[in-house]
Design a protein around this motif. Structure first.
Motif, PDB file in Angstrom:
ATOM      1  N   CYS A 213       0.796  -1.238   0.086  1.00 35.95           N
ATOM      2  CA  CYS A 213       0.002   0.055  -0.013  1.00 35.95           C
ATOM      3  C   CYS A 213       0.999   1.336  -0.037  1.00 35.95           C
ATOM      4  N   PRO A 214       0.558   2.197  -0.701  1.00 30.69           N
ATOM      5  CA  PRO A 214       1.686   3.404  -0.954  1.00 30.69           C
ATOM      6  C   PRO A 214       1.336   4.414   0.082  1.00 30.69           C
ATOM      7  N   SER A 215       0.111   4.218   1.005  1.00 29.92           N
ATOM      8  CA  SER A 215       0.140   5.371   1.984  1.00 29.92           C
ATOM      9  C   SER A 215      -0.602   4.741   3.251  1.00 29.92           C
ATOM     10  N   ILE A 216      -0.394   5.553   4.232  1.00 33.40           N
ATOM     11  CA  ILE A 216      -1.202   5.032   5.336  1.00 33.40           C
ATOM     12  C   ILE A 216      -2.664   4.942   5.307  1.00 33.40           C
ATOM     13  N   GLU A 217      -3.276   5.948   4.442  1.00 36.89           N
ATOM     14  CA  GLU A 217      -4.503   5.734   4.321  1.00 36.89           C
ATOM     15  C   GLU A 217      -5.068   4.639   3.725  1.00 36.89           C
ATOM     16  N   TRP A 218      -4.240   4.096   2.597  1.00 39.74           N
ATOM     17  CA  TRP A 218      -4.576   2.966   1.917  1.00 39.74           C
ATOM     18  C   TRP A 218      -4.450   1.628   2.768  1.00 39.74           C
ATOM     19  N   LYS A 219      -3.328   1.811   3.757  1.00 41.17           N
ATOM     20  CA  LYS A 219      -3.131   0.638   4.561  1.00 41.17           C
ATOM     21  C   LYS A 219      -4.377   0.675   5.510  1.00 41.17           C
ATOM     22  N   ALA A 282      -1.794   6.720  11.815  1.00 44.99           N
ATOM     23  CA  ALA A 282      -2.389   7.728  11.114  1.00 44.99           C
ATOM     24  C   ALA A 282      -3.032   8.756  11.931  1.00 44.99           C
ATOM     25  N   LEU A 283      -3.195   8.703  13.300  1.00 48.07           N
ATOM     26  CA  LEU A 283      -3.535  10.013  13.858  1.00 48.07           C
ATOM     27  C   LEU A 283      -2.433  10.874  14.136  1.00 48.07           C
ATOM     28  N   GLU A 284      -1.457  10.185  14.418  1.00 43.57           N
ATOM     29  CA  GLU A 284      -0.129  11.034  14.469  1.00 43.57           C
ATOM     30  C   GLU A 284       0.163  11.895  13.261  1.00 43.57           C
TER      31      GLU A 284
END
Length: 453
Positions: A213-219, A282-284
């Motif tokens: 996954c390319p980003s934390i949102e995709w993860k 993600a929150l950080e």
């Protein structure tokens, strides 16, 4: 003044010559005398109101509205009441558009549900050109089903979903009095499970996908489906930071699909370890005042983008990408909770029936575990415990008892002298009159004598 007549168990109201020169009869049916008299009174009130040009009394108006179709039809033919306004003869296209507009005003329905109505509407318009509702026969309804499968290219479950909407649309026409019968009533609409489209996303594969996954949102999008069991995209996009409770190790899901059900579609889900670490990360990285957990990818076509991510990672996309992630998690949770159906279904947000039919999968691990099960070996061990061990224990017990008895007594069972010393009563039984030494049978008399008879 009208007359009340009874003939063959049925009552009739016959008008007088002053009311109608031909003195017609109005059949009331099989009523009691009191009910027939009430009908006669209302008919007379109706005639007087009609003659005077004044509105009839509220009681008579209510009686007309509730009158049987036969009585009402007869009153219409005698020009005593105005005929009912006939419903508009809608075409299938017109009625479908009318019904969808009505559904669209229902705020409880999700946008995805409305999209399904519009998708079915396009198929309806392509098949039903100018047919009116009353012209749709069961045969034509069945032809529409075949059209969906052949020309529309729909599979069986998609066809059943479209027919379910058609049945709903035509039921509304029946309830509205536009048509008498629903031509789609007897067609199958139950969605059937399709095991061929099941795919179990193993933990190993899930870890590989997270790395791709390319980003934390995709993860998060993938993990919330695979490890949280969320419906994607609706429940994933609806998750807010205020719904994540790190202190309680839970998060709250608001389901658009089931919000009109009992409970309002709200469920509490454990904050599983696989999700907690990603949500913390993600929150950080989230901007101050950010409302939604997934904010940058909102409105994206997740299915298309996720397929590209998988292909770049060399992973072959599977059927029903996000639903099988959700299905894999529910299957996994059944195993981890030792089959706690109530807990798992409350976390995933479906019923046990739906879970077992459309979500729970038979995995390769289940087959491997099943191959280790052996009834015969278990039975053999049980036999050994219940038969061989008790026999051995019993033999040991007899040996122990005999040794204990020998140690506690100087009597040797094979030594008669010692036995007599220990139990003199056995030697002197005749003295006590207990049992003669001659035994049980009486002694024979001496030779030459006979016993007396």
């Amino acid at each position: 003044m009208a007359s009340l007549i009874k003939s063959n168990g049925r009552y009739y109201v016959q008008l007088s010559p002053g009311e109608n020169i031909s003195r017609p009869k109005i059949s009331l049916g099989k009523l009691t005398k009191r009910e027939a008299a009430a009908c006669k009174l209302n008919i007379e009130n109706l005639i007087r109101s009609r003659a005077s040009g004044q509105a009839c009394s509220p009681a008579t108006a209510e009686w007309i509205n509730n009158a049987a179709d036969g009585i009402r039809s007869r009153l219409e033919k005698l020009n005593l009441i105005e005929p009912r306004e006939k419903p508009k003869d809608y075409t299938v296209k017109e009625w479908t558009a009318k019904y969808i507009k009505l559904k669209e005003s229902n705020t409880a329905l999700s946008k995805n549900t409305i999209k399904k109505y519009y998708s079915t509407q396009r198929k309806i318009e392509a098949f039903f050109r100018n047919e009116h509702l009353h012209e749709v026969t069961p045969e034509l309804a069945l032809r529409f089903r075949y059209y969906l499968q052949k020309a529309g290219g729909l599979n069986e479950n998609s066809t059943r979903l479209s027919i379910r909407l058609m049945r709903e649309i035509f039921k509304f026409a029946v309830d509205s009095g536009v048509i008498d019968k629903n031509p789609f009533l007897n067609q199958a609409i139950t969605i059937m499970p399709n095991p061929e489209r099941f795919f179990y996303v193993t933990p190993e594969l899930a870890e590989e996908i997270l790395q791709a996954c390319p980003s934390i949102e995709w993860k998060l999008i993938f993990a919330l489906a695979r490890f949280g069991g969320l419906r994607t995209p609706s429940e994933t996009f609806g998750l807010r930071w205020e719904d994540v409770h790190f202190d309680k190790k839970t998060f709250t899901v608001h389901a658009q699909k089931t919000k009109h059900h009992e409970g309002g579609g709200i469920r509490i889900v454990p904050l599983f370890p696989e999700l907690e670490s990603l949500l913390t990360q993600a929150l950080e990285q989230a901007e101050a005042g950010e409302e939604y957990v997934v904010s940058k990818l909102r409105g994206e076509n997740l299915r298309t983008q996720f397929t590209r991510i998988l292909k770049r990672a060399g992973i072959k996309p599977w059927p029903k990408l996000f639903q099988n992630c959700r299905s894999s998690r529910e299957t996994e949770l059944f195993r981890l909770t030792s089959g706690n159906v109530k807990a798992v279904c409350s976390w995933i947000g479906n019923t046990p029936e739906i879970a077992l039919q459309h979500y729970a999968q038979l995995t390769e691990a289940d087959i491997q575990e099943g191959a280790k099960l052996s009834v015969l070996k278990s039975a053999e061990k049980a036999v050994q415990k219940t038969v061989h061990n008790p026999v051995q224990n019993r033999a040991a017990q007899v040996c122990t008892d005999s040794q204990e008895g020998r140690a506690s007594s100087d009597v040797n069972p094979c030594d008669c002298k010692s036995l007599q010393k220990k139990s003199p009563s056995l030697h002197n039984q005749t003295k006590k009159g207990e049992m003669p030494r001659t035994g049980v049978e009486p002694a024979l008399p001496k030779t030459g004598t006979r016993p007396s008879t």
